[in-house]
Every structure is written in C-alpha cells, then in structure tokens.
Design an enzyme around this catalytic site. Structure first.
Site, PDB file in Angstrom:
ATOM      1  N   ASN A 216       0.851  -1.188   0.000  1.00  0.00           N
ATOM      2  CA  ASN A 216       0.000   0.000   0.000  1.00  0.00           C
ATOM      3  C   ASN A 216       0.889   1.243   0.000  1.00  0.00           C
ATOM      4  O   ASN A 216       1.455   1.598   1.025  1.00  0.00           O
ATOM      5  CB  ASN A 216      -0.898  -0.038   1.257  1.00  0.00           C
ATOM      6  CG  ASN A 216      -1.796   1.177   1.369  1.00  0.00           C
ATOM      7  OD1 ASN A 216      -1.855   2.002   0.455  1.00  0.00           O
ATOM      8  ND2 ASN A 216      -2.496   1.289   2.487  1.00  0.00           N
TER       9      ASN A 216
ATOM     10  N   LYS B  25       0.033   4.257  -0.411  1.00  0.00           N
ATOM     11  CA  LYS B  25      -0.691   5.413   0.167  1.00  0.00           C
ATOM     12  C   LYS B  25      -0.425   6.677  -0.662  1.00  0.00           C
ATOM     13  O   LYS B  25      -0.422   6.630  -1.883  1.00  0.00           O
ATOM     14  CB  LYS B  25      -0.277   5.608   1.631  1.00  0.00           C
ATOM     15  CG  LYS B  25      -0.403   4.312   2.447  1.00  0.00           C
ATOM     16  CD  LYS B  25      -0.328   4.544   3.931  1.00  0.00           C
ATOM     17  CE  LYS B  25      -0.410   3.210   4.655  1.00  0.00           C
ATOM     18  NZ  LYS B  25      -0.556   3.321   6.081  1.00  0.00           N
TER      19      LYS B  25
ATOM     20  N   HIS C  95      -9.904   0.981   4.417  1.00  0.00           N
ATOM     21  CA  HIS C  95      -8.638   1.148   5.154  1.00  0.00           C
ATOM     22  C   HIS C  95      -8.897   2.107   6.322  1.00  0.00           C
ATOM     23  O   HIS C  95      -9.704   3.035   6.203  1.00  0.00           O
ATOM     24  CB  HIS C  95      -7.568   1.722   4.217  1.00  0.00           C
ATOM     25  CG  HIS C  95      -6.211   1.752   4.856  1.00  0.00           C
ATOM     26  ND1 HIS C  95      -5.836   2.740   5.729  1.00  0.00           N
ATOM     27  CD2 HIS C  95      -5.172   0.893   4.782  1.00  0.00           C
ATOM     28  CE1 HIS C  95      -4.601   2.486   6.155  1.00  0.00           C
ATOM     29  NE2 HIS C  95      -4.176   1.370   5.597  1.00  0.00           N
TER      30      HIS C  95
ATOM     31  N   GLU D 208      -5.831  -5.151  10.221  1.00  0.00           N
ATOM     32  CA  GLU D 208      -4.848  -4.101  10.467  1.00  0.00           C
ATOM     33  C   GLU D 208      -5.214  -3.353  11.749  1.00  0.00           C
ATOM     34  O   GLU D 208      -6.049  -2.436  11.712  1.00  0.00           O
ATOM     35  CB  GLU D 208      -4.832  -3.110   9.308  1.00  0.00           C
ATOM     36  CG  GLU D 208      -4.396  -3.702   7.996  1.00  0.00           C
ATOM     37  CD  GLU D 208      -3.789  -2.633   7.077  1.00  0.00           C
ATOM     38  OE1 GLU D 208      -2.612  -2.748   6.760  1.00  0.00           O
ATOM     39  OE2 GLU D 208      -4.497  -1.684   6.726  1.00  0.00           O
TER      40      GLU D 208
ATOM     41  N   GLY E  36       1.793   2.296  10.795  1.00  0.00           N
ATOM     42  CA  GLY E  36       2.749   3.400  10.696  1.00  0.00           C
ATOM     43  C   GLY E  36       3.380   3.810  12.019  1.00  0.00           C
ATOM     44  O   GLY E  36       3.973   4.878  12.121  1.00  0.00           O
TER      45      GLY E  36
ATOM     46  N   SER F 143       2.874  -2.052  10.473  1.00  0.00           N
ATOM     47  CA  SER F 143       4.311  -2.042  10.795  1.00  0.00           C
ATOM     48  C   SER F 143       5.022  -3.349  10.434  1.00  0.00           C
ATOM     49  O   SER F 143       5.885  -3.822  11.174  1.00  0.00           O
ATOM     50  CB  SER F 143       4.519  -1.681  12.271  1.00  0.00           C
ATOM     51  OG  SER F 143       4.083  -0.365  12.525  1.00  0.00           O
TER      52      SER F 143
HETATM   53  P1  PGA Z   1       2.379   0.407   7.679  1.00  0.00           P
HETATM   54  O1  PGA Z   1       0.954   0.544   6.972  1.00  0.00           O
HETATM   55  O2  PGA Z   1       3.036  -0.845   7.117  1.00  0.00           O
HETATM   56  O3  PGA Z   1       3.115   1.657   7.309  1.00  0.00           O
HETATM   57  O4  PGA Z   1       2.146   0.281   9.141  1.00  0.00           O
HETATM   58  C1  PGA Z   1       0.148  -0.562   6.709  1.00  0.00           C
HETATM   59  C2  PGA Z   1      -1.145  -0.121   6.067  1.00  0.00           C
HETATM   60  O5  PGA Z   1      -1.676   0.918   6.442  1.00  0.00           O
HETATM   61  O6  PGA Z   1      -1.664  -0.790   5.163  1.00  0.00           O
END
Ligand code: PGA
Length: 248
Positions: free
Chosen positions: A7, A9, A93, A164, A170, A206
């Site tokens: 992802n 983003k 999401h 998630e 994040g 993460s």
């Molecule tokens: P992250 O995000 O790996 O940066 O924690 C995962 C996501 O939001 O799909």
C-alpha cells in the site's frame, strides 16, 4: 497461497511511483504459491498497470467503489480502475474510516460495487487503541465483519480480509505474533457464520523485513499488507525475499 500487498498510500508522487514499479519489474520476481500486488496512488495506477502488465505483479486501487460514472467530484470508480487493469481494491482502510469518516455502511456498498466491477476487494478491518483499552477488540472486528458479510453474495465473488490494528499502522508497534494468530483464528471462525468459503486473512501494521517471516509462518495468516516499508526497494525487496524463501 500467500499475499504480499504493498500500500503506497500518498507516499510517492507520479515519478517516484514509476521508478519503484520499474525497479520491482527489473528484479524479475518469481513467486511460488504467492501473489505480489502494488496499490499506487490514483494518479499512477494506469501507468503502473501498463508497466507491470507483462509481469506477474498485480495492481490494485487504494480506494474505489463508487457508481460507474457520474457527478462525484474527485472520485474514481471501481469500474474505471478495473478497465485500466486493476485486479484488487483496498476497501475501508482505517485511514479512510478515521480520516475521511467512512462508515461500515459505506464500506459495504463499496464492496458490492467492487464485485460488480470485477475487482477483488481487500476489506481492511481493525480495532483502535481505545478499543483495546476498553476490551472491545473482538466486538469491533465482529461488527466490521457483520456490516460487510451479512447476506453478502459470495457465490461468484472473491474477497480478502486485511486485519490491520489501527494502533499498529505506521507506528512501528507491530502486533504481537501470538496475538495476531489468535485474532486471525477468531476472524476465520467468525466468517464461518456467514460463508462456507475459505476467506484469506492477511496482516497489516508495521510489517518489515525483520518481522514478516514470523507473521507469514503463522497458520492463520495468509499474507501481509505493507505500507511504509513497501515504498522503497531496499526495504521492500527483503520482505518479498522472506516470503519467497518460505514458499519455495
Ligand atoms: P504500515 O501501513 O506498514 O506503514 O504500518 C500498513 C497499512 O496501512 O496498510
């Protein structure tokens, strides 16, 4: 089958996205019993889909599910994403739910529209830190599942769930492996109330090259959804290699 979903983003602009997609292409990644897909920004989806067209890397939308065409300023429909080669779409999401106020009802509608468009929705569910403190993890997840799966027609449609935990996205605070296995098992058990189909449940929050192997090795974890660590070749490639080494 294990899934590695990236992802991206709003981390990468158009040029940066194409540089990363082409870098992945040059790696000539071959996966056995695993699927790699990238979810670029709307701006770059068509271009990435054209670049990766001949490879085994699939492409998905980060958000879709609106009526095919119409007066929806700023949106791109599931049908439009499907027409430019997308196979998947993330739906619900937590950044959509908590920053843009998407409700369970919106999520349900989007899932149905993805089905109509021929996209496989990747339904994101997860509890917040507040839910955990109030001992409402299970309640939250079951509610999010019910809103989507109650009377959902899955006969000719596929769907993937991404668990998630919102507090893990994040933050560098990835979910404990034992807990992740427990929650994935609970989700799969809960899904049995709605369908006889086996639904894949992947983990996100993460994920990095140090922890991916532990997640992927868990019985009920069918893959990973990676955000930050998927936006640079040097942090994403080791993740892909870990999954590759397990499936070979
Ligand atoms: P992250 O995000 O790996 O940066 O924690 C995962 C996501 O939001 O799909």
């Amino acid at each position: 089958m294990k899934y590695i979903f990236a992802n991206w983003k709003m981390y990468l602009d158009f040029d940066e996205t194409l540089i990363l997609a082409n870098a992945l292409l040059r790696e000539k990644i071959e996966l056995t019993d695993a699927e790699l897909a990238v979810f670029p920004s709307n701006l770059a989806v068509r271009e990435v889909s054209m670049s990766l067209g001949a490879s085994s890397i699939a492409v998905g939308a980060q958000n879709s599910g609106y009526p095919e065409k119409g007066a929806y300023t700023g949106l791109v429909s599931a049908q439009m994403f499907a027409k430019v080669g997308c196979k998947y779409s993330l739906v619900g999401h937590s950044e959509r739910r908590y920053i843009f106020g998407e409700t369970n009802e919106d999520v349900r509608k989007k899932i149905e529209i993805c089905f109509d468009a021929g996209l496989i929705p990747v339904l994101c569910i997860g509890e917040t830190e507040k839910d955990v403190k109030e001992d409402k993890r299970e309640y939250r997840l079951k509610k999010q599942i019910m809103a989507v799966f109650d009377n959902l027609n899955l006969d000719n449609n596929d769907i993937i769930i991404a668990y998630e935990p919102v507090w893990a996205i994040g933050t560098g605070k990835n979910c404990d492996f034992t807990k992740a296995e427990e929650v994935h098992a609970m989700i799969k058990q809960e899904l049995k109330n709605y369908t006889k189909k086996e639904i894949s449940v992947i983990y996100g929050g993460s994920v990095n090259d140090k922890n991916v192997k532990s997640y992927i090795s868990l019985k009920n974890v069918d893959g990973v959804l990676v955000g930050g660590a998927s936006t640079k070749l040097e942090t994403f490639l080791p993740i892909i290699k870990e999954v590759q080494s397990l499936s070979n």
